[in-house]
Design a protein around this motif. Structure first.
Motif, PDB file in Angstrom:
ATOM      1  N   LYS A   7       0.832  -1.205   0.000  1.00 21.62           N
ATOM      2  CA  LYS A   7       0.000   0.000   0.000  1.00 21.62           C
ATOM      3  C   LYS A   7       0.867   1.257   0.000  1.00 21.62           C
ATOM      4  O   LYS A   7       0.606   2.216  -0.748  1.00 21.62           O
ATOM      5  N   ASP A   8       1.901   1.262   0.848  1.00 25.58           N
ATOM      6  CA  ASP A   8       2.798   2.423   0.899  1.00 25.58           C
ATOM      7  C   ASP A   8       3.441   2.683  -0.461  1.00 25.58           C
ATOM      8  O   ASP A   8       3.489   3.827  -0.937  1.00 25.58           O
ATOM      9  N   ARG A  40       0.331   7.036   4.131  1.00 24.48           N
ATOM     10  CA  ARG A  40       1.340   5.983   4.198  1.00 24.48           C
ATOM     11  C   ARG A  40       1.714   5.713   5.652  1.00 24.48           C
ATOM     12  O   ARG A  40       1.576   6.569   6.515  1.00 24.48           O
ATOM     13  N   ASP A  75      -7.048  -5.051  -3.489  1.00 27.21           N
ATOM     14  CA  ASP A  75      -6.723  -3.646  -3.215  1.00 27.21           C
ATOM     15  C   ASP A  75      -6.266  -2.936  -4.483  1.00 27.21           C
ATOM     16  O   ASP A  75      -6.705  -1.817  -4.784  1.00 27.21           O
ATOM     17  N   ASN A  96      -8.203   0.135  -6.588  1.00 27.50           N
ATOM     18  CA  ASN A  96      -7.546   1.432  -6.747  1.00 27.50           C
ATOM     19  C   ASN A  96      -7.257   1.738  -8.208  1.00 27.50           C
ATOM     20  O   ASN A  96      -6.536   2.695  -8.530  1.00 27.50           O
ATOM     21  N   GLN A 125       3.394   3.617  -9.397  1.00 22.45           N
ATOM     22  CA  GLN A 125       2.149   2.901  -9.671  1.00 22.45           C
ATOM     23  C   GLN A 125       2.194   2.075 -10.953  1.00 22.45           C
ATOM     24  O   GLN A 125       1.173   1.561 -11.402  1.00 22.45           O
ATOM     25  N   SER A 151       1.012   3.962  -3.180  1.00 18.79           N
ATOM     26  CA  SER A 151       0.443   5.281  -2.927  1.00 18.79           C
ATOM     27  C   SER A 151       1.270   6.379  -3.589  1.00 18.79           C
ATOM     28  O   SER A 151       0.817   7.514  -3.690  1.00 18.79           O
ATOM     29  N   TYR A 162      -5.242   3.693  -1.611  1.00 19.37           N
ATOM     30  CA  TYR A 162      -3.866   4.128  -1.797  1.00 19.37           C
ATOM     31  C   TYR A 162      -3.822   5.656  -1.860  1.00 19.37           C
ATOM     32  O   TYR A 162      -4.121   6.250  -2.907  1.00 19.37           O
TER      33      TYR A 162
END
Length: 500
Positions: free
Chosen positions: A21-22, A315, A54, A58, A30, A25, A310
């Motif tokens: 996730k961090d 974060r 996830d 996103n 990406q 973001s 995200y």
């Protein structure tokens, strides 16, 4: 930017999902390639499903490559996160229960003391195989970011014997920084720190606000704080006697030293049972067991819960994504990292793995010189470094004599056990961990023979000074939100509370 990021031990729900996730973001990251690997196919599949859900929700065009074939996952990877627990909870239970028979009462048992030393033996045996694969199939400039404990021992072995550029990452400095801000009545951003030492024994040697050094005000501030004066008694006592606050939590720190857990009747004077990390006997084993049981049972509901969002502003405090971002974009990141010393802290050995302030940008990772630690702080660290050095060499060589010497030199084990007890305890631990210790096959055969045929020192079956039973799934279900946060977190003590 299309670089490959791999996770070894990706079946770890807390670290894997949170670190991913961090990373994702960050807009520039990406488009990365992501690969997961783990030896536990079921865990790997569940975490992959969650993380892929996830990603999809996103609206990112990334497909996780998930495989139990490690070399496949590592091929061409530029960044690798090491988030393994070698031996899982089965081995972890031996780390806690066997020493307890000899009076070694541990809260965590993953860094020093008998449990941490044996954890290092298993971990180093495995990571040497990982490093071989990394050298052979990963990108030539690959960076291994180690989140696995024992942090210093594994990072030391990877750099010295694994032939892989490795940095160790931990969230302990950030937590203590927040506590210091709390007791001073300031926001964390208003408090500038220099923190240096070794992982889990790092010292806030400078604490400033608006240019004014407030280090000398910390003891009174902590003693007056209504929560920390109950939950951090060991840390406050060390601050009182050594002059500097230490990064690690009360339960962790208490087992690295010879003074606070050596007499069962005194242990409760130094701990608090509001949260496992405040000193509970076997507390981390309990919380990890509960989290594992809950995740296995409740996984279908996790897939129905909302996906992680995200967001750049949301974060975690984990260093990993910021390091990748800094190296790839050139943005500057300041953190505290575990690296080979090489003169950074001048009164700790050059070969040791130290934790100190560092900077990352497009030019790489830079570690300024700290200079000398205060003499007493350096003395505490040097004792632990001696244990770590012996344990690393024991694991690499499969030398049980060095392993026993590491146990003798360990502050808590040495405070509690005599040499004969240590020798027998090591025999028991070697035999119990045989599955994960291929380098000790000869020593284990001899240990089995001694345990079978020689007179044994009597031991005591005990739950320890402050044991709390493992909750059932039904009990945990009464507070699903709380157990979800714990099971899904890399830091399983973030929401700690004092005892009521």
């Amino acid at each position: 930017m299309s670089v490959k990021v791999a996770f070894i031990g990706a079946g770890s729900i807390g670290f894997t999902r949170g670190l991913l996730k961090d990373l994702l973001s960050v807009p520039e990251l990406q488009n990365i390639e992501v690969s997961f690997t783990d030896i536990n196919e079921r865990n790997l599949d569940m975490v992959t499903q969650l993380c892929q859900r996830d990603i999809d929700e996103n609206n990112l065009n990334i497909k996780i490559h998930s495989t139990t074939v490690r070399r496949e996952a590592l091929r061409d990877a530029k960044y690798i996160f090491l988030v393994v627990r070698i031996g899982g909870l089965e081995a972890f239970e031996h780390d806690i229960e066997i020493p307890l028979k000899y009076g070694v009462d541990q809260c965590v048992g993953d860094t020093l003391s008998a449990g941490g030393i044996m954890y290092g033996q298993r971990g180093i045996a495995a990571v040497m195989e990982f490093c071989k694969d990394i050298r052979e199939v990963a990108a030539p400039d690959c960076l291994l970011m180690n989140y696995a404990n024992p942090m210093a021992m594994i990072t030391w072995a990877c750099n010295k014997y694994g032939g892989v550029r490795t940095i160790g990452l931990c969230h302990g400095v950030q937590h203590g920084h927040q506590q210091i801000a709390d007791v001073l009545g300031l926001e964390r951003e208003e408090v500038d720190i220099i923190c240096a030492g070794i992982n889990h024994q790092t010292w806030y040697v400078q604490v400033k606000h608006n240019g004014q050094d407030l280090t000398g005000e910390l003891l009174e501030a902590f003693e007056k704080h209504p929560e920390y004066n109950q939950t951090e008694k060991v840390r406050i006592d060390m601050l009182r006697r050594f002059g500097y606050y230490s990064t690690e939590s009360n339960g962790h720190l208490s087992e690295y030293l010879p003074w606070y857990r050596k007499r069962p009747e005194e242990i409760k004077d130094w701990i608090d049972l509001g949260s496992w990390i405040n000193g509970e006997t076997g507390g981390y084993l309990r919380i990890c067991t509960e989290s594992r049981n809950w995740f296995m049972n409740d996984f279908p509901n996790w897939m129905k819960d909302s996906a992680l969002v995200y967001e750049l502003t949301d974060r975690s405090e984990e260093h990993g994504s910021y390091i990748v971002e800094a190296l790839e974009t050139g943005r500057v990141y300041r953190g505290h990292f575990n690296v080979i010393n090489n003169g950074i802290i001048s009164n700790l050995p050059d070969d040791a793995v130290i934790e100190a302030p560092g900077y990352v940008d497009g030019n790489g990772i830079s570690m300024p010189t700290v200079g000398d630690l205060p003499l007493g702080c350096a003395a505490v660290c040097n004792v632990s470094i001696s244990v770590q050095r012996l344990a690393v060499e024991a694991a690499i060589q499969g030398n049980d004599n060095l392993l026993r010497q590491a146990m003798m030199m360990d502050p808590l084990v040495g405070a509690v056990c005599n040499p004969k007890e240590i020798w027998q305890m090591v025999d028991e631990m070697l035999v119990a961990h045989e599955t994960w210790l291929p380098q000790y096959s000869e020593a284990i055969a001899k240990a089995k023979d001694r345990l079978k045929n020689e007179p044994l020192i009597p031991t005591k079956q005990t739950d320890g000074a402050a044991r709390i039973p493992v909750k059932s799934v039904e009990e945990m279900a009464l507070n699903r939100d709380e157990i979800n946060r714990t099971a899904g977190a890399a830091d399983k003590a973030k929401n700690r509370q004092p005892a009521s």
